[in-house]
Design a protein around this motif. Structure first.
Motif, mmCIF file in Angstrom:
data_model
loop_
_atom_site.group_PDB
_atom_site.id
_atom_site.type_symbol
_atom_site.label_atom_id
_atom_site.label_comp_id
_atom_site.label_asym_id
_atom_site.label_seq_id
_atom_site.Cartn_x
_atom_site.Cartn_y
_atom_site.Cartn_z
ATOM 1 N N LYS A 142 5.622 9.352 -16.195
ATOM 2 C CA LYS A 142 6.607 8.752 -17.085
ATOM 3 C C LYS A 142 8.023 9.068 -16.604
ATOM 4 N N VAL A 143 8.851 8.045 -16.514
ATOM 5 C CA VAL A 143 10.239 8.207 -16.089
ATOM 6 C C VAL A 143 11.100 8.393 -17.340
ATOM 7 N N PRO A 144 11.964 9.425 -17.357
ATOM 8 C CA PRO A 144 12.809 9.655 -18.539
ATOM 9 C C PRO A 144 13.743 8.470 -18.810
ATOM 10 N N ASN A 145 13.968 8.221 -20.076
ATOM 11 C CA ASN A 145 14.917 7.195 -20.501
ATOM 12 C C ASN A 145 16.310 7.594 -20.016
ATOM 13 N N PRO A 146 17.102 6.645 -19.505
ATOM 14 C CA PRO A 146 18.443 6.988 -18.991
ATOM 15 C C PRO A 146 19.344 7.671 -20.029
ATOM 16 N N HIS B 157 20.948 11.341 -19.758
ATOM 17 C CA HIS B 157 22.393 11.522 -19.912
ATOM 18 C C HIS B 157 22.690 12.616 -20.944
ATOM 19 N N VAL B 158 22.055 12.519 -22.107
ATOM 20 C CA VAL B 158 22.273 13.512 -23.155
ATOM 21 C C VAL B 158 21.875 14.897 -22.638
ATOM 22 N N GLY B 159 20.743 14.985 -21.968
ATOM 23 C CA GLY B 159 20.297 16.267 -21.413
ATOM 24 C C GLY B 159 21.278 16.829 -20.405
ATOM 25 N N SER B 160 21.827 15.957 -19.566
ATOM 26 C CA SER B 160 22.780 16.451 -18.560
ATOM 27 C C SER B 160 24.077 16.919 -19.215
ATOM 28 N N VAL C 233 14.188 24.138 -23.149
ATOM 29 C CA VAL C 233 15.588 23.775 -22.900
ATOM 30 C C VAL C 233 15.687 23.041 -21.567
ATOM 31 N N GLN C 234 14.966 23.501 -20.541
ATOM 32 C CA GLN C 234 14.957 22.809 -19.244
ATOM 33 C C GLN C 234 14.483 21.372 -19.394
ATOM 34 N N LYS C 235 13.426 21.164 -20.164
ATOM 35 C CA LYS C 235 12.897 19.810 -20.361
ATOM 36 C C LYS C 235 13.907 18.928 -21.081
ATOM 37 N N TYR C 236 14.625 19.494 -22.059
ATOM 38 C CA TYR C 236 15.685 18.742 -22.729
ATOM 39 C C TYR C 236 16.766 18.344 -21.725
ATOM 40 N N GLU C 237 17.174 19.312 -20.899
ATOM 41 C CA GLU C 237 18.265 19.065 -19.958
ATOM 42 C C GLU C 237 17.896 18.042 -18.891
ATOM 43 N N LYS C 238 16.648 17.970 -18.519
ATOM 44 C CA LYS C 238 16.188 16.979 -17.539
ATOM 45 C C LYS C 238 15.951 15.618 -18.176
ATOM 46 N N GLY C 239 15.873 15.582 -19.502
ATOM 47 C CA GLY C 239 15.605 14.331 -20.192
ATOM 48 C C GLY C 239 14.121 14.012 -20.276
ATOM 49 N N SER C 240 13.273 14.931 -19.818
ATOM 50 C CA SER C 240 11.837 14.655 -19.864
ATOM 51 C C SER C 240 11.289 14.801 -21.280
ATOM 52 N N ASN C 241 11.964 15.581 -22.135
ATOM 53 C CA ASN C 241 11.644 15.653 -23.557
ATOM 54 C C ASN C 241 12.868 15.202 -24.338
ATOM 55 N N ARG C 242 12.650 14.338 -25.297
ATOM 56 C CA ARG C 242 13.755 13.859 -26.130
ATOM 57 C C ARG C 242 14.194 14.938 -27.109
ATOM 58 N N ILE C 243 15.492 14.902 -27.417
ATOM 59 C CA ILE C 243 16.060 15.848 -28.373
ATOM 60 C C ILE C 243 16.196 15.124 -29.710
ATOM 61 N N SER C 244 15.601 15.676 -30.752
ATOM 62 C CA SER C 244 15.706 15.059 -32.072
ATOM 63 C C SER C 244 17.142 15.171 -32.581
#
Length: 137
Positions: A4-8, A12-15, A42-53
């Motif tokens: 699965k490719v992270p949503n752009p 962006h939010v993660g970065s 936190v790493q997964k959030y920053e990479k965008g691989s997990n969405r942040i609620s």
């Protein structure tokens, strides 16, 4: 299985979370502790691989002392003309740079330099090094 490719926007939010966290001098571990998470989450959030609620993003914004809107500044809109360029594309370039530890270190050091002449000479040096490294010179 297809990866699965992270949503752009999630990327962006993660970065932006990463950039702000690094500028504030907060480790992934410390941010995770404050959120009740592991540093891996936190790493997964920053990479965008997990969405942040939304509620989690509000917690992060409060911990990093920025408004929630900060994380969406310069986010891709998806309505760019085909083959065109926009401010969002150029700000994504800056966000990508600021999401690196070198980008944060360079920026922190650069803004401490008071002399405009010295800052200009540093920019000239970096541009010359980039040309040399890419074989343009």
């Amino acid at each position: 299985m297809i990866k699965k490719v992270p949503n752009p926007i999630d990327r962006h939010v993660g970065s932006r979370v990463r950039m702000r966290r690094m500028l504030a001098g907060v480790s992934q571990e410390r941010l995770g502790e404050g959120l009740g998470l592991t540093f891996q989450q936190v790493q997964k959030y920053e990479k965008g691989s997990n969405r942040i609620s939304a509620s989690r993003l509000q917690q992060i914004a409060k911990m990093l002392d920025v408004p929630v809107s900060f994380f969406f500044d310069g986010a891709p809109t998806g309505d760019m003309p085909a083959g065109g360029f926009s401010d969002a594309a150029s700000s994504a370039y800056v966000s990508d740079f600021m999401a690196t530890s070198e980008g944060v270190q360079l920026t922190k050091a650069f803004v401490r330099i008071k002399s405009g002449r010295v800052r200009r000479r540093i920019v000239d040096l970096v541009e010359a090094l980039a040309e040399e490294d890419s074989g343009i010179a």
